[in-house]
Design a protein around this motif. Structure first.
Motif, PDB file in Angstrom:
ATOM      1  N   PHE A 137       3.973  13.995  -4.300  1.00  0.00           N
ATOM      2  CA  PHE A 137       5.281  13.685  -3.732  1.00  0.00           C
ATOM      3  C   PHE A 137       5.423  14.111  -2.272  1.00  0.00           C
ATOM      4  N   HIS A 138       4.604  15.050  -1.811  1.00  0.00           N
ATOM      5  CA  HIS A 138       4.695  15.496  -0.428  1.00  0.00           C
ATOM      6  C   HIS A 138       3.666  14.831   0.488  1.00  0.00           C
ATOM      7  N   LEU A 139       2.502  14.523  -0.046  1.00  0.00           N
ATOM      8  CA  LEU A 139       1.405  14.131   0.842  1.00  0.00           C
ATOM      9  C   LEU A 139       0.826  12.747   0.579  1.00  0.00           C
ATOM     10  N   SER A 140       0.700  12.369  -0.656  1.00  0.00           N
ATOM     11  CA  SER A 140      -0.147  11.236  -1.017  1.00  0.00           C
ATOM     12  C   SER A 140       0.588   9.907  -0.908  1.00  0.00           C
ATOM     13  N   ARG A 141       0.439   9.285   0.251  1.00  0.00           N
ATOM     14  CA  ARG A 141       0.996   7.963   0.489  1.00  0.00           C
ATOM     15  C   ARG A 141      -0.141   7.017   0.885  1.00  0.00           C
ATOM     16  N   GLY A 142      -0.009   5.767   0.492  1.00  0.00           N
ATOM     17  CA  GLY A 142      -1.070   4.800   0.785  1.00  0.00           C
ATOM     18  C   GLY A 142      -1.365   4.663   2.257  1.00  0.00           C
ATOM     19  N   THR A 181       0.879  -1.168   0.000  1.00  0.00           N
ATOM     20  CA  THR A 181       0.000   0.000   0.000  1.00  0.00           C
ATOM     21  C   THR A 181       0.915   1.216   0.000  1.00  0.00           C
ATOM     22  N   LEU A 182       1.278   1.670  -1.173  1.00  0.00           N
ATOM     23  CA  LEU A 182       2.347   2.659  -1.311  1.00  0.00           C
ATOM     24  C   LEU A 182       1.856   4.060  -1.644  1.00  0.00           C
ATOM     25  N   TRP A 183       0.918   4.171  -2.590  1.00  0.00           N
ATOM     26  CA  TRP A 183       0.556   5.481  -3.130  1.00  0.00           C
ATOM     27  C   TRP A 183      -0.911   5.798  -2.861  1.00  0.00           C
ATOM     28  N   GLY A 184      -1.166   7.083  -2.587  1.00  0.00           N
ATOM     29  CA  GLY A 184      -2.526   7.542  -2.352  1.00  0.00           C
ATOM     30  C   GLY A 184      -3.259   7.807  -3.656  1.00  0.00           C
ATOM     31  N   THR A 185      -4.508   8.215  -3.528  1.00  0.00           N
ATOM     32  CA  THR A 185      -5.362   8.385  -4.708  1.00  0.00           C
ATOM     33  C   THR A 185      -4.884   9.504  -5.627  1.00  0.00           C
ATOM     34  N   ALA A 186      -4.103  10.447  -5.105  1.00  0.00           N
ATOM     35  CA  ALA A 186      -3.596  11.518  -5.962  1.00  0.00           C
ATOM     36  C   ALA A 186      -2.727  10.966  -7.087  1.00  0.00           C
ATOM     37  N   THR A 212       4.579   5.529   4.152  1.00  0.00           N
ATOM     38  CA  THR A 212       4.119   6.748   4.819  1.00  0.00           C
ATOM     39  C   THR A 212       5.246   7.774   4.824  1.00  0.00           C
ATOM     40  N   VAL A 213       4.936   8.934   5.366  1.00  0.00           N
ATOM     41  CA  VAL A 213       5.931   9.989   5.544  1.00  0.00           C
ATOM     42  C   VAL A 213       6.138  10.180   7.041  1.00  0.00           C
TER      43      VAL A 213
END
Length: 900
Positions: free
Chosen positions: A367-372, A299-304, A400-401
């Protein structure tokens, strides 16, 4: 010369090709795709073909790595149930209070960690809202292994739930005054909340695997049906560097522990910097877990990122994500859109064209916010896939960040693990980002306020309703009001009182014989959990194989080679013995799970783990601290004990120090019994104290460490007289006097007291004879069953005196009136008996096996270390000579006589 570009032979070349023409067609097709569409397209098709083969049950090696994308695409995600907006508000409050708690504590210099929970908040909140079953659910609820550095977030949620108040939060890491909160999950310090200690790092994952396995053990043995319980272990990607973190992955897969989920928070950072600066930790972990047989969900990347992947018609984006090292991903987190356009997108013409379609805001959002790991829907999809997967454990790799929502000063900065506070301005920025109703005026004198929407607010009602639906609060530890286990029949213990007569019996064998009788007890026999790391035959336990069976979830699918023998190797689905193979760490994890079943599952189990004493505390002392932290109960048995009793094995096997290490653990009751009847008394007392009726003020949350020996020797009958059992339990009693031993001494002979523990008492008894017959000295022999318990009692007496109470240490009471000096001896380093020296009123001296071990006969080793009977005689004469009770020349004469 071999062409380096030629296709090398493989295992398939050794199999006949039934249709070479068809094979050639497949290979030509692959070559054509690579030529026309590029090698990346060819690789894509091969991966998809292998996935189809695996799904169809075709036996092929599994793919160890997949692309650096989400396992579950957005189109396949289930809808997020509940009220997502409400859950977002709850999470915002928890983020705020976790950061406020640590920042307020920083004024007292107690430290704390902010960034870890900030990265993992949704990993926890999604579970609490939808998955984690409480103690009122079926079975025993779920077992949660919380990442240690995330504890402020768990406290923040308990505060919102009403289980903690502001006073508790203000005492984070300040426990001395009461009502404080421990820095990390700690059952001994906060026993109503925490079930499992997860710091030291690495012990959590190992313990979680064996806990899931022990749950199956309880169910398969019909002790309790806990098949509905799920074990969740929350871990850091940096934590996976610990060898223990991955030590038992194969066991979990081999036994198909689909009741287990690892959630690894991949924020790409450890304490000082990137986890894998020049590599990709997610890909490494994926290969490691897949190779071990686990189900892997990334679960790596968010919907963005969906828009970017939709634009990636050539696969250039996926290729670039796979090749960028983790440290550069962290750099993108802190740089502007222009830098990302140039460094990330500018490396490939297709990506450069894609970037022209993206606004700066879109690039920064991705690149700054959208993480799975920061999106509840993504996390929910991963958790749902995990609990529904059958036949294997699941690991979720959630990117995550670190420091997410804490501001630009925290996010992805190498130093954020050591950053303990936010400024007021940073808190105000965080407040605005989280949209919390906290006013500037609430910051009184620059102190950040805690936030709470109110006990009857929609947020709190929602949180409590969700937890009620899932079985109550979590995490939570229950102290069950269990009835005391009935004491086994006295016959099992009394059988050792007569001694062994002319038969030589090692104390290891005596312990095993006692256990054989105890496991037959109708009331408590089934509750014994024998644990052994592949040395059962060494300890004489093979006779238990056919009667108890060795636990295996598969049963016995083969005919054992020794099936026609009486003591054949029997495996069974309901087997009682846990034979772990060559893993002391795994065996200790077994022991911890069994020893705490009284709390975790409301079922009192009696584990005993028998091992080479050298390979216990020396190898797994950290887990023994974990055992004490988790309030475990049971018997650790260091067999083939001592520095000189294990003939021939040498330095690596010669234990001269385990009681020293054990003495550092406040929960360990360490005994070095000399005789079989002492073992019986100690085990009987241990069963009473840990599982029976406790005495007023007595702590039941202890465990016993017994050292037993492999040297066959005559086992004497239990001495008659009052106080023998009490002395055995407290640590010291007089085994005999010179007169009762039958040696002849003059009425006014010089006298000395010989204190021995374990096998050393036999040397003391021989020295007693030599002193009387050859030197005219009377010696009384004492059995020191526990040097550390004598020390514990004496320290408690000292503390009582400082409180103004009159109390005499037991060791001083026992030796009161004993004539002459005291000489103590053990098969361990002198530091072991010297623990009690300051509380002995008589002149004190000691002998021990200090230094490194060596390979030789027992007699030669004891002479080498100066602990055999003649060495004891010389040391006794030296003590008496210093007192003027024997001639000084006697010491020299004795040395020459015995060749010392």
């Amino acid at each position: 010369m071999t062409d380096p570009n030629a296709i090398q032979p493989s295992a398939l070349d050794q199999l006949p090709d039934r249709d070479p023409e068809e094979t050639a067609e497949w290979q030509a097709s692959l070559d054509a795709v690579a030529r026309e569409a590029g090698p990346h397209r060819a690789a894509y098709l091969m991966r998809r073909t292998l996935e189809r083969a695996e799904a169809g049950g075709i036996a092929l090696p599994k793919l160890l790595e997949t692309d650096y994308v989400n396992t579950i695409p957005t189109s396949a995600e289930p809808g997020l149930p509940g009220d997502p907006e409400m859950e977002a508000r709850i999470t915002a409050w928890n983020r705020w209070n976790a950061a406020a708690m640590v920042t307020r504590g920083a004024k007292h210099g107690v430290g704390g960690h902010i960034a870890t929970f900030a990265s993992a908040a949704w990993l926890y909140e999604t579970g609490f809202n939808h998955f984690f079953k409480g103690k009122e659910a079926d079975g025993s609820g779920d077992q949660l292994y919380i990442q240690g550095h995330a504890s402020p977030g768990i406290y923040a949620r308990a505060f919102l739930d009403g289980r903690l108040d502001e006073h508790h939060l203000d005492n984070f890491r300040q426990e001395a005054g009461g009502n404080g909160l421990p820095s990390y999950p700690h059952p001994r310090r906060l026993p109503w909340l925490w079930e499992f200690p997860t710091v030291s790092m690495g012990l959590g994952p190992l313990s979680a695997i064996y806990q899931a396995r022990f749950n199956r053990y309880l169910t398969n043995r019909s002790i309790k049906d806990v098949s509905a319980s799920h074990v969740w272990a929350f871990l850091g990607d940096g934590e996976m560097d610990e060898p223990e973190s991955t030590a038992a992955l194969a066991l979990a897969a081999r036994e198909e522990l689909d009741n287990l989920t690892f959630v690894i928070n991949c924020n790409l950072q450890r304490l000082d910097g990137p986890v894998r600066a020049n590599f990709k930790i997610v890909q490494e972990l994926e290969a490691q877990f897949r190779g071990a047989g686990w189900n892997v969900v990334k679960t790596l990347w968010g919907t963005a990122w969906d828009e970017l992947f939709a634009l990636d018609t050539t696969g250039a984006l996926v290729r670039r994500l796979r090749e960028v090292p983790d440290a550069q991903i962290q750099t993108y987190q802190t740089r502007d859109a222009a830098y990302i356009r140039q460094d990330f997108f500018g490396k490939d013409p297709a990506l450069a064209e894609m970037a022209k379609l993206l606004s700066d805001d879109k690039i920064l959002e991705c690149f700054h916010l959208s993480r799975g790991g920061h999106e509840a829907r993504k996390v929910y999809a991963a958790y749902k896939a995990a609990v529904e997967h059958k036949g294997a454990p699941t690991v979720i790799l959630a990117q995550t960040v670190k420091g997410h929502t804490l501001g630009e000063g925290f996010a992805s900065k190498n130093a954020n693990h050591q950053m303990k506070k936010l400024t007021v301005d940073e808190f105000k920025t965080m407040r605005d980002l989280l949209e919390l109703p906290i006013k500037d005026s609430d910051f009184t004198d620059g102190v950040v306020p805690y936030g709470h929407p109110g006990a009857d607010s929609p947020e709190v009602r929602y949180l409590q309703e969700r937890r009620a639906a899932l079985g109550g609060p979590a995490p939570a530890r229950r102290t069950h009001a269990l009835p005391a286990l009935p004491a086994p029949a006295e016959k099992a213990f009394a059988s050792f009182d007569k001694g062994s007569g002319s038969q030589n019996v090692a104390t290891t064998m005596a312990f095993v014989r006692l256990v054989k009788d105890l496991v037959r007890d109708k009331e408590t026999g089934k509750r014994w959990v024998p644990i052994v790391p592949d040395e059962a035959r060494t300890f004489g336990m093979e006779s238990l194989f056919p009667s108890l069976g060795i636990y295996s979830p598969k049963g016995q699918t083969y005919e054992p080679v020794d099936r026609d023998q009486l003591m054949y190797y029997k495996e069974a689905k309901n087997g009682q013995i846990l034979n772990e193979g060559i893993t002391e760490a795994g065996s200790m994890a077994d022991f911890i799970a069994a020893s705490t079943a009284y709390a975790t599952h409301g079922e009192a189990m009696i584990p005993f783990y028998i091992f080479y004493s050298m390979f216990g505390w020396q190898r797994t002392a950290d887990q023994m601290w974990q055992l004490g932290d988790q309030l475990g109960r049971g018997f650790l048995v260091g067999a083939t004990a001592g520095r000189t009793t294990l003939t021939g094995e040498g330095l690596q096997h010669a234990d001269g120090h385990s009681p020293v290490i054990a003495a550092t653990n406040p929960a360990a009751l360490t005994y070095d019994p000399a005789f079989a009847y002492e073992i019986a008394v100690i085990v009987r007392e241990g069963l009473r104290r840990m599982y029976g009726e406790a005495k007023p003020g007595e702590d039941q949350n202890v465990f016993y460490y017994l050292t037993v020996y492999n040297e066959p020797l005559p086992q004497p009958a239990k001495p008659q007289g009052l106080g023998i059992d009490e002395g055995i339990v407290k640590g010291l009693y007089r085994f005999n006097t010179a007169e009762s031993a039958g040696v002849t001494v003059a009425a006014n002979a010089p006298r000395i007291q010989l204190l021995g523990s374990g096998t050393a008492i036999h040397w003391a008894v021989e020295a007693q004879r030599l002193l009387a017959e050859e030197w005219g000295v009377a010696a009384d022999v004492w059995s020191a069953t526990s040097w550390s318990e004598l020390r514990r009692d004496a320290m408690e007496a000292d503390a009582a005196l400082l409180r103004g109470e009159e109390r005499v240490p037991y060791v001083r009471q026992a030796l009161q009136g004993a004539e002459g000096p005291v000489l103590a001896v053990s098969d361990y380093m002198r530091q072991v008996p010297d623990q009690i020296a300051q509380w002995v009123e008589q002149d004190w001296s000691s002998l021990g096996a200090d230094g490194f071990g060596l390979s030789d006969t027992r007699e030669a080793a004891r002479r080498h270390f100066g602990v055999d009977a003649p060495s004891i005689v010389v040391a006794a004469l030296a003590q008496l000579a210093r007192r003027g009770e024997v001639k000084a020349t006697a010491v020299k004469e004795a040395r020459e006589k015995y060749g010392l």
